[in-house]
Each structure stands twice: as structure tokens, then as C-alpha cells.
Design an enzyme around this catalytic site. Structure first.
Site, PDB file in Angstrom:
ATOM      1  N   LYS A 166       0.740  -1.212   0.060  1.00  0.00           N
ATOM      2  CA  LYS A 166       0.137   0.150  -0.180  1.00  0.00           C
ATOM      3  C   LYS A 166       0.811   1.153  -0.018  1.00  0.00           C
ATOM      4  CE  LYS A 166      -3.978  -1.770  -0.104  1.00  0.00           C
ATOM      5  NZ  LYS A 166      -5.057  -1.646  -1.278  1.00  0.00           N
ATOM      6  N   ASP A 194      -0.098  -0.091  -4.584  1.00  0.00           N
ATOM      7  CA  ASP A 194      -1.277   0.303  -4.928  1.00  0.00           C
ATOM      8  C   ASP A 194      -1.581   1.877  -4.123  1.00  0.00           C
ATOM      9  OD1 ASP A 194      -3.944   0.652  -4.856  1.00  0.00           O
ATOM     10  OD2 ASP A 194      -4.592  -1.454  -3.891  1.00  0.00           O
ATOM     11  N   GLU A 220      -1.171   0.435  -9.035  1.00  0.00           N
ATOM     12  CA  GLU A 220      -2.570   0.493  -9.148  1.00  0.00           C
ATOM     13  C   GLU A 220      -3.330   1.684  -8.515  1.00  0.00           C
ATOM     14  OE1 GLU A 220      -3.677  -3.391  -7.337  1.00  0.00           O
ATOM     15  OE2 GLU A 220      -5.452  -2.877  -6.434  1.00  0.00           O
ATOM     16  N   GLU A 246     -11.063  -1.372  -9.859  1.00  0.00           N
ATOM     17  CA  GLU A 246     -12.164  -1.993  -8.806  1.00  0.00           C
ATOM     18  C   GLU A 246     -13.142  -1.039  -8.493  1.00  0.00           C
ATOM     19  OE1 GLU A 246      -8.363  -1.695  -6.344  1.00  0.00           O
ATOM     20  OE2 GLU A 246      -9.991  -1.343  -4.532  1.00  0.00           O
ATOM     21  N   GLU A 330      -5.816 -12.323  -6.240  1.00  0.00           N
ATOM     22  CA  GLU A 330      -5.545 -11.505  -5.361  1.00  0.00           C
ATOM     23  C   GLU A 330      -6.083 -11.958  -3.944  1.00  0.00           C
ATOM     24  OE1 GLU A 330      -7.276  -7.443  -5.421  1.00  0.00           O
ATOM     25  OE2 GLU A 330      -5.813  -6.767  -3.522  1.00  0.00           O
TER      26      GLU A 330
HETATM   27 CA    CA Z   1      -6.557  -1.893  -4.782  1.00  0.00          CA
END
Ligand code: CA
Length: 377
Positions: A166, A194, A220, A246, A330
Site C-alpha cells: 500500500k 497500490d 494500482e 475496482e 489477489e
Molecule cells: Ca486496490
């Protein structure tokens, strides 16, 4: 066979430790599940990504239009339900609700024919998939570069060949974290980052250029999903492939993304973008555009199972060859008390590989007793 009943379940579980991504802290995990029963006694399960109170309310509102219909007519029921709400919900919660319904119908369809759902979506292309570890969130205490490096090394020790970090906490902090994680996992493990669209194109470009030497497999959600020009500016400025999707929905939404060429890798969530019916169509569209497809997965074992059935039916991400690139599962490694508890047989990676359940439908059995612990009145 006719649809007899549609029920929704809102489940909730408090976490032992809160964790954060770039935009919020989590201290609770929730789930919105859909249960559909037919007049000959089959039961199908689905899951809706998104706020469980809202998605399940929409499922309940959709139910009267579905009761009495043939559950095997998945495409027709999808389109009828979508068309009924088209003027009011082409994206978001409406489609997340429809996704949960569609997945439950595929579970029923597989059980009716006695085969896994992927067998009915063009046939199984594989029986197992490589999983990547989604984790490496921020904690309340400790030095991120230390605990992130340690956590990442743990995933490699478990057998994962790919991990996702992240970012979105500020370019300098992200750079330090990315370097620490790359150092901890060594050169042979795939590393993705991401940002959960916490950056604008200026900051995302600065970060991307600085982490390029860390061999990043994809970046991402670098910028907000609506900012297609921002994606394109970033894409022109970095060699790191861009991933996202997403927060996008249906073939219609993904058509815009594909035409724009804003993304190198599409990541529709099967429990959000329209269910198994729609995500198979989006994946086929992606191949026509030469864009890769790697599903977003977040939720309970029902979401995992639905994603695995889709992955089972997908072709390679790249044109057929002797060494095609395959989509990965994932696998969220953060605490989720509900995730495996509601399955009679947990879905678990072994050496970073997850077997696609071979039972009929989604291939899972639900442990209703577990619901008692998590059910929200
Ligand atoms: Ca994500």
C-alpha cells in the site's frame, strides 16, 4: 426450476488491530452476502463488494423482480434487472447488488449441472492459480519500513511469489517503504504498489519515476478513477504498467476505460462490476483491446470462490504462446475473522498456489453456524 426466495445477510467482525490504507483506517470487517433458494431445494451464494447495508438493501429491492424466474437464465436476468434500474444505477451500489445476485445464480447453475461454475463459462482453463499477497498496510505503532519489510519477508517465506504494498502516504514515505520491501523480498519476487487513488497525476508521476528501479510489476489506482487524462499523463511518464478498475462497473463502464487506453491491466471486482456473467464479458473485451485482466478480490470466502471460478475460465492475459502471462488471485492477508469462518473447507494458499474448488457451482459449502457469531441484527 424457479427462484423461490432471496435472502441477504449482513455480517460484521471487529478486528484485533486496526490497519490503514491511504485514505482510511479499518477496525471492522463487514460482508454482504446473498442467498438464493430454488423451488427444487438448491441454494446459491453470492457476495456484494461495497457497503453491506446499502448493497443488501438493493438486493432486497431487486428480489421481487427475480422470484418465480428460471435461475439458469443468468444473462437474461442480469440484463432485465440492469435495465429496470438503468436510469438510476449504472454504477456503484446497484451493480454491486446485481453482482451478488448473479454470483448466487451461477452457484445454483453449477449445482444444477453438477459442475464447477467455470466449467459452464467456456470450460476450465486451469485447476490452480498463483496467488499474490495483499497486505503491507499501515499500523498504529512501529516504524513502517521495519514492519513492512518484516511482513513482506514473511509472505515470501510462506511461498508467495508476488506481494502488493500500500502506498499513497506521501512520496518520500512511499519511496522508503517500497525500497525496504524490495530489499526484504529480493529481486525474484514480483512487487506491486497500490495508492487507492490517493494521488494526483503530479505526485503519482514523481513516485512512479523514483520507484522504477525497484522493478514494480504494476502501479494500482495511482489517481482517482474518473481522471482518465491523469492516467494517460502518468502512463506517458513511466514504464511501470498501470492497473485499476475496482471502482468501475459493467461492460459499458469498462468500454470507456478500454477505449481510453488509460490502463494496462483491468482489475474489475467480480462482486462489484456485475458478477461472473459480466466479468467474463469484460475479460473478453479486454483481450480484444490487448489489455491485461487481473481481478480485484476483497471479501469473504464467497468472494474468493467466485473470483477463483472466474480465474478458472479466463484465458492468459497475453496472447497465446509457450509462455503466456497468467492472471493471479489477489489474496488479502489482512485480518478478516469472517473470511474463512463461513466456509466448511477454507480456501488457503499452499506455497503461493490456490486450488480452484472443484465442487459444483462456486465449489464451496457455507457453515451457517458461523453466521451466528457475525450476523448483524
Ligand atoms: Ca486496490
Amino acid at each position: 426450476m424457479k427462484i423461490k426466495n432471496i435472502w441477504t445477510h449482513v455480517l460484521s467482525a471487529k478486528l484485533s488491530q486496526p490497519f490503514a490504507y491511504s485514505r482510511a483506517w479499518y477496525d471492522t470487517r463487514m460482508a454482504g452476502l446473498v442467498e438464493i433458494e430454488t423451488d427444487d431445494g438448491l441454494v446459491g451464494w453470492g457476495e456484494c463488494y461495497g457497503p453491506a447495508w446499502m448493497t443488501t438493501a438493493v438486493v432486497n429491492a431487486m428480489a421481487p423482480g427475480l422470484i418465480g424466474q428460471d435461475p439458469l437464465h443468468t444473462d437474461r436476468l442480469w440484463l432485465e434487472t440492469y435495465a429496470r434500474l438503468r436510469d438510476h444505477g449504472q454504477k456503484g451500489v446497484t451493480i454491486e447488488a446485481l453482482s451478488g445476485i448473479d454470483i448466487a445464480l451461477w452457484d445454483i447453475k453449477g449445482k444444477h449441472f453438477g459442475v464447477p461454475a467455470c466449467q459452464l463459462m467456456g470450460g476450465a482453463q486451469r485447476t490452480e492459480v498463483q496467488a499474490y499477497a495483499t497486505g503491507l498496510y499501515r499500523r498504529k505503532f512501529g516504524n513502517p519500513t521495519d514492519y513492512l519489510a518484516e511482513e513482506a519477508a514473511g509472505y515470501v517465506a510462506e511461498g508467495f511469489k508476488a506481494v502488493k504494498l500500500k502506498v499513497g502516504f506521501g512520496v518520500e514515505e512511499d519511496l522508503a517503504a517500497t525500497r525496504a520491501v524490495r530489499e526484504a523480498i529480493g529481486p525474484d519476487i514480483s512487487l506491486m504498489v497500490d495508492a487507492n487513488h490517493a494521488y494526483d497525476a503530479v505526485a503519482a508521476t514523481r513516485l512512479a519515476r523514483q520507484i522504477e528501479p525497484c522493478d514494480i510489476r504494476w502501479f494500482e489506482e495511482p489517481v482517482p478513477p474518473e481522471d482518465l487524462p491523469g492516467h494517460l499523463a502518468l502512463k506517458a511518464a513511466t514504464s511501470i504498467p498501470l492497473a485499476g478498475g475496482e471502482c468501475e462497473f459493467t461492460r459499458f463502464g469498462f468500454r470507456e476505460l478500454l477505449v481510453s487506453r488509460a490502463l494496462d491491466i483491468l482489475q474489475p471486482d467480480t462482486c462489484a462490476a456485475g458478477g461472473l456473467s459480466e466479468c467474463k464479458k469484460i475479460a473478453d473485451m479486454a483481450t480484444a483491446f490487448g489489455v491485461r485482466y487481473n481481478p480485484h478480490v476483497w471479501g469473504t470466502g464467497v468472494a474468493l470462490a467466485a473470483s477463483l471460478q472466474l480465474l478458472g475460465a479466463l484465458g492468459p492475459q497475453t496472447p497465446p504462446s509457450l509462455a503466456p502471462l497468467e492472471a493471479m488471485l489477489e489474496f488479502d492477508r489482512t485480518e478478516h475473522p469472517i473470511r474463512q469462518a463461513i466456509l466448511t473447507t477454507p480456501i488457503k494458499p499452499v506455497d503461493g498456489i490456490v486450488q480452484i474448488p472443484q465442487g459444483p457451482g462456486l465449489g464451496i459449502e457455507i457453515d451457517r453456524n458461523a453466521f451466528k457469531r457475525f450476523a448483524v441484527a
